[in-house]
Scaffold this motif. Structure first.
Motif, PDB file in Angstrom:
ATOM      1  N   ALA A 291       0.824  -1.211   0.000  1.00 63.02           N
ATOM      2  CA  ALA A 291       0.000   0.000   0.000  1.00 63.02           C
ATOM      3  C   ALA A 291       0.856   1.258   0.000  1.00 63.02           C
ATOM      4  O   ALA A 291       0.458   2.296  -0.547  1.00 63.02           O
ATOM      5  CB  ALA A 291      -0.933   0.002   1.198  1.00 63.02           C
ATOM      6  N   MET A 292       2.034   1.170   0.608  1.00 64.27           N
ATOM      7  CA  MET A 292       2.928   2.329   0.673  1.00 64.27           C
ATOM      8  C   MET A 292       3.932   2.358  -0.462  1.00 64.27           C
ATOM      9  O   MET A 292       4.781   3.246  -0.521  1.00 64.27           O
ATOM     10  CB  MET A 292       3.658   2.333   2.023  1.00 64.27           C
ATOM     11  N   MET A 293       3.829   1.361  -1.333  1.00 59.10           N
ATOM     12  CA  MET A 293       4.707   1.267  -2.501  1.00 59.10           C
ATOM     13  C   MET A 293       6.188   1.272  -2.094  1.00 59.10           C
ATOM     14  O   MET A 293       7.024   1.949  -2.685  1.00 59.10           O
ATOM     15  CB  MET A 293       4.407   2.399  -3.486  1.00 59.10           C
ATOM     16  N   ILE A 294       6.464   0.497  -1.054  1.00 57.26           N
ATOM     17  CA  ILE A 294       7.834   0.328  -0.566  1.00 57.26           C
ATOM     18  C   ILE A 294       8.410  -0.940  -1.183  1.00 57.26           C
ATOM     19  O   ILE A 294       7.763  -1.988  -1.171  1.00 57.26           O
ATOM     20  CB  ILE A 294       7.849   0.213   0.974  1.00 57.26           C
ATOM     21  N   PRO A 295       9.627  -0.883  -1.711  1.00 59.83           N
ATOM     22  CA  PRO A 295      10.220  -2.075  -2.341  1.00 59.83           C
ATOM     23  C   PRO A 295      10.348  -3.238  -1.356  1.00 59.83           C
ATOM     24  O   PRO A 295      10.551  -3.033  -0.155  1.00 59.83           O
ATOM     25  CB  PRO A 295      11.606  -1.583  -2.789  1.00 59.83           C
ATOM     26  N   GLU A 296      10.228  -4.426  -1.872  1.00 58.65           N
ATOM     27  CA  GLU A 296      10.404  -5.635  -1.072  1.00 58.65           C
ATOM     28  C   GLU A 296      11.843  -5.704  -0.570  1.00 58.65           C
ATOM     29  O   GLU A 296      12.792  -5.566  -1.342  1.00 58.65           O
ATOM     30  CB  GLU A 296      10.097  -6.867  -1.928  1.00 58.65           C
ATOM     31  N   PRO A 297      12.058  -5.910   0.740  1.00 62.18           N
ATOM     32  CA  PRO A 297      13.430  -6.007   1.254  1.00 62.18           C
ATOM     33  C   PRO A 297      14.066  -7.318   0.814  1.00 62.18           C
ATOM     34  O   PRO A 297      13.373  -8.301   0.551  1.00 62.18           O
ATOM     35  CB  PRO A 297      13.239  -5.953   2.767  1.00 62.18           C
ATOM     36  N   SER A 298      15.379  -7.324   0.762  1.00 60.91           N
ATOM     37  CA  SER A 298      16.082  -8.543   0.370  1.00 60.91           C
ATOM     38  C   SER A 298      15.946  -9.600   1.471  1.00 60.91           C
ATOM     39  O   SER A 298      15.621  -9.297   2.619  1.00 60.91           O
ATOM     40  CB  SER A 298      17.563  -8.248   0.123  1.00 60.91           C
ATOM     41  N   ARG A 299      16.236 -10.834   1.100  1.00 64.46           N
ATOM     42  CA  ARG A 299      16.145 -11.944   2.046  1.00 64.46           C
ATOM     43  C   ARG A 299      17.096 -11.727   3.223  1.00 64.46           C
ATOM     44  O   ARG A 299      16.799 -12.137   4.352  1.00 64.46           O
ATOM     45  CB  ARG A 299      16.477 -13.253   1.320  1.00 64.46           C
ATOM     46  N   PHE A 300      18.215 -11.065   2.966  1.00 64.58           N
ATOM     47  CA  PHE A 300      19.197 -10.813   4.024  1.00 64.58           C
ATOM     48  C   PHE A 300      18.554 -10.084   5.202  1.00 64.58           C
ATOM     49  O   PHE A 300      18.759 -10.466   6.358  1.00 64.58           O
ATOM     50  CB  PHE A 300      20.360  -9.982   3.465  1.00 64.58           C
ATOM     51  N   TYR A 301      17.799  -9.030   4.913  1.00 58.21           N
ATOM     52  CA  TYR A 301      17.198  -8.240   5.982  1.00 58.21           C
ATOM     53  C   TYR A 301      16.139  -9.050   6.732  1.00 58.21           C
ATOM     54  O   TYR A 301      16.040  -8.978   7.963  1.00 58.21           O
ATOM     55  CB  TYR A 301      16.577  -6.964   5.418  1.00 58.21           C
ATOM     56  N   LYS A 302      15.339  -9.815   6.008  1.00 57.79           N
ATOM     57  CA  LYS A 302      14.300 -10.610   6.648  1.00 57.79           C
ATOM     58  C   LYS A 302      14.895 -11.672   7.565  1.00 57.79           C
ATOM     59  O   LYS A 302      14.460 -11.844   8.712  1.00 57.79           O
ATOM     60  CB  LYS A 302      13.419 -11.272   5.587  1.00 57.79           C
ATOM     61  N   VAL A 303      15.902 -12.397   7.063  1.00 63.12           N
ATOM     62  CA  VAL A 303      16.508 -13.477   7.845  1.00 63.12           C
ATOM     63  C   VAL A 303      17.255 -12.910   9.049  1.00 63.12           C
ATOM     64  O   VAL A 303      17.136 -13.423  10.174  1.00 63.12           O
ATOM     65  CB  VAL A 303      17.457 -14.306   6.965  1.00 63.12           C
ATOM     66  N   THR A 304      18.025 -11.847   8.828  1.00 63.68           N
ATOM     67  CA  THR A 304      18.789 -11.240   9.920  1.00 63.68           C
ATOM     68  C   THR A 304      17.863 -10.750  11.015  1.00 63.68           C
ATOM     69  O   THR A 304      18.120 -10.949  12.214  1.00 63.68           O
ATOM     70  CB  THR A 304      19.646 -10.074   9.397  1.00 63.68           C
ATOM     71  N   LEU A 305      16.771 -10.093  10.628  1.00 64.00           N
ATOM     72  CA  LEU A 305      15.807  -9.597  11.609  1.00 64.00           C
ATOM     73  C   LEU A 305      15.175 -10.750  12.387  1.00 64.00           C
ATOM     74  O   LEU A 305      15.024 -10.683  13.612  1.00 64.00           O
ATOM     75  CB  LEU A 305      14.727  -8.776  10.908  1.00 64.00           C
ATOM     76  N   SER A 306      14.815 -11.817  11.670  1.00 66.94           N
ATOM     77  CA  SER A 306      14.203 -12.976  12.318  1.00 66.94           C
ATOM     78  C   SER A 306      15.158 -13.623  13.314  1.00 66.94           C
ATOM     79  O   SER A 306      14.765 -13.990  14.429  1.00 66.94           O
ATOM     80  CB  SER A 306      13.780 -13.995  11.251  1.00 66.94           C
ATOM     81  N   VAL A 307      16.413 -13.748  12.933  1.00 61.35           N
ATOM     82  CA  VAL A 307      17.422 -14.343  13.824  1.00 61.35           C
ATOM     83  C   VAL A 307      17.625 -13.467  15.054  1.00 61.35           C
ATOM     84  O   VAL A 307      17.711 -13.963  16.182  1.00 61.35           O
ATOM     85  CB  VAL A 307      18.758 -14.539  13.070  1.00 61.35           C
ATOM     86  N   PHE A 308      17.700 -12.156  14.833  1.00 66.34           N
ATOM     87  CA  PHE A 308      17.881 -11.230  15.960  1.00 66.34           C
ATOM     88  C   PHE A 308      16.737 -11.351  16.963  1.00 66.34           C
ATOM     89  O   PHE A 308      16.961 -11.419  18.183  1.00 66.34           O
ATOM     90  CB  PHE A 308      17.973  -9.791  15.449  1.00 66.34           C
ATOM     91  N   VAL A 309      15.503 -11.379  16.458  1.00 63.80           N
ATOM     92  CA  VAL A 309      14.332 -11.484  17.338  1.00 63.80           C
ATOM     93  C   VAL A 309      14.373 -12.801  18.112  1.00 63.80           C
ATOM     94  O   VAL A 309      14.091 -12.838  19.317  1.00 63.80           O
ATOM     95  CB  VAL A 309      13.029 -11.375  16.518  1.00 63.80           C
ATOM     96  N   HIS A 310      14.728 -13.877  17.426  1.00 65.89           N
ATOM     97  CA  HIS A 310      14.783 -15.197  18.060  1.00 65.89           C
ATOM     98  C   HIS A 310      15.837 -15.223  19.162  1.00 65.89           C
ATOM     99  O   HIS A 310      15.585 -15.724  20.273  1.00 65.89           O
ATOM    100  CB  HIS A 310      15.096 -16.254  16.993  1.00 65.89           C
TER     101      HIS A 310
END
Length: 425
Positions: A291-310
């Motif tokens: 909805a905000m027309m923001i580009p899809e982040p790369s897999r690196f950011y998603k995985v890194t964020l998930s690992v950090f939260v875990h």
């Protein structure tokens, strides 16, 4: 004799590392056991105190507004302060994904246009002042009534002009109640209990009534809700459907997203802004990102964020003692400045609005901001503090006293229901 003494010294010196290691292991085990013993102390304390009144789901009907408020302040100040703070920031951010809302905000110039970063940080500061005063003061206090009256005054001119629909107000209210639950369930070391969820539902329903938001579109409105938890569940069903229908791409959504990212990344060095945007984008749910027309982040950011939260979850759960009350996160001052009668903000995101300058030592970022940038030299961030009646756009500063007084008088009628809001049904 000398040979014997030398041998004893050597033996003793060899024993020291072993003894040290034993002490380290003993202390470590003791600490971990202490963490294990005390980690759930806050939630257990809430449950034990509440069990004297709320022994079953049926008893949730009698939850008082004061009890609901006490539970919310406890979990947002000592148990999950960071997650609650971030979730409320993103709750506001999500409303910018509704074109009708974002178009209005862009048209006012508060979040876009000339001097947009200053405008954005000012609006964020004003919104924070009103929300924190609504949430972190006792519900029957004058500061809560002042904050709600000011919020209503600032919104009513747009509501009367037909620029803000009741559904938009209801959706925003739903996010303040629901996003802290969603973020806590997803990112924290434990989920919220039904009692804590009921407290959120009880308190935010009362705030909605005080803000004159109609609940007529909710399924349970005709016959009422059993308790705050039932209201919250009904609100979530409606909110999810509203979002699926109304959150669609629009240029105004994108404009506000860019302005908010600029605000959120202000303290980072410019060479890290790309990385910051990547992680911020990874934190946004897919529909909102689209909805905000923001580009899809790369897999690196998603995985890194998930690992950090875990990792963070497990560190808190197994390695950290619960935050004691004296180290609670303080969001607002308890008392005004005795000389001026004005309040000072305790925290800020980009620009130090309402921050008392003399409280900053040489190492504080604000000092360096003043020394090495022109922001503080060119702009007045009102270090004298605020009074609620002045909060809002500059054009409305100090205005609306009569309307606010009428709002406060109307809120007096809600006092009868503030004891047990759902016991009336």
């Amino acid at each position: 004799m000398n040979t014997t003494s030398s041998s004893l010294v050597n033996v003793h010196s060899h024993d020291v590392p072993g003894n040290t290691a034993s002490w380290v292991v003993c202390i470590s085990i003791t600490y971990l056991l202490l963490v294990r013993l005390l980690r759930y102390r806050t939630s257990t304390k809430i449950q034990n105190i509440s069990n004297k009144k709320y022994t079953s789901r049926k008893s949730y009907t009698s939850m008082t507004l004061d009890d609901a408020w006490s539970i919310i302040v406890t979990i947002s100040s000592t148990e999950f302060p960071s997650t609650f703070s971030i979730s409320v920031f993103f709750a506001l951010f999500k409303t910018y994904g509704i074109p009708r809302v974002s178009a209005l905000l862009v048209s006012t110039g508060q979040l876009a246009g000339s001097g947009s970063l200053k405008n954005t940080s000012k609006r964020a500061a004003d919104t924070g002042v009103i929300l924190t005063n609504m949430v972190f003061n006792p519900p029957s206090s004058q500061r809560v009534r002042d904050a709600i009256a000011r919020m209503n005054y600032l919104h009513n001119r747009h509501r009367c002009a037909g620029k803000i629909a009741n559904d938009d107000m209801l959706y925003t209210l739903s996010l303040f109640a629901l996003e802290p639950i969603r973020w806590t369930d997803r990112d924290e070391w434990r989920t919220l209990t039904d009692l804590e969820r009921c407290a959120l539902g009880t308190y935010w329903k009362y705030i909605g009534e005080a803000m004159e938001i109609s609940f007529s579109v909710l399924g349970g409105n005709e016959y009422g809700w059993q308790d705050g938890l039932a209201w919250l569940e009904d609100m979530e069903r409606w909110s999810v459907a509203y979002q699926a229908r109304e959150m669609v791409p629009a240029k105004s959504n994108h404009t506000l997203a860019v302005a908010t990212f600029e605000l959120a990344l202000f303290r980072l060095p410019s060479f890290l802004h790309g990385v910051g945007r990547g992680f911020a984008s990874a934190m946004i749910e897919p529909q909102l990102r689209k909805a905000m027309m923001i580009p899809e982040p790369s897999r690196f950011y998603k995985v890194t964020l998930s690992v950090f939260v875990h990792i963070r979850k497990h560190i808190i759960l197994y390695l950290m003692l619960p935050r004691p009350y004296f180290l609670r996160k303080r969001w607002i001052p308890e008392h005004p400045d005795p000389k001026t009668g004005r309040y000072h903000s305790l925290r800020y995101r980009a620009h130090p609005w309402y921050i008392q300058e003399k409280t900053y030592s040489m190492w504080h970022p604000f000092t360096w901001l003043r020394k090495f940038t022109r922001h503080s030299a060119e702009h007045n961030y009102m270090p004298e503090g605020y009074v609620i009646s002045e909060v809002g756009p500059e054009a409305l500063r100090g205005k609306g006293a009569e309307e606010m007084e009428k709002q406060k008088q109307r809120m007096e009628s809600l006092k009868a229901r503030s004891g047990c809001p759902f016991a009336q049904w």
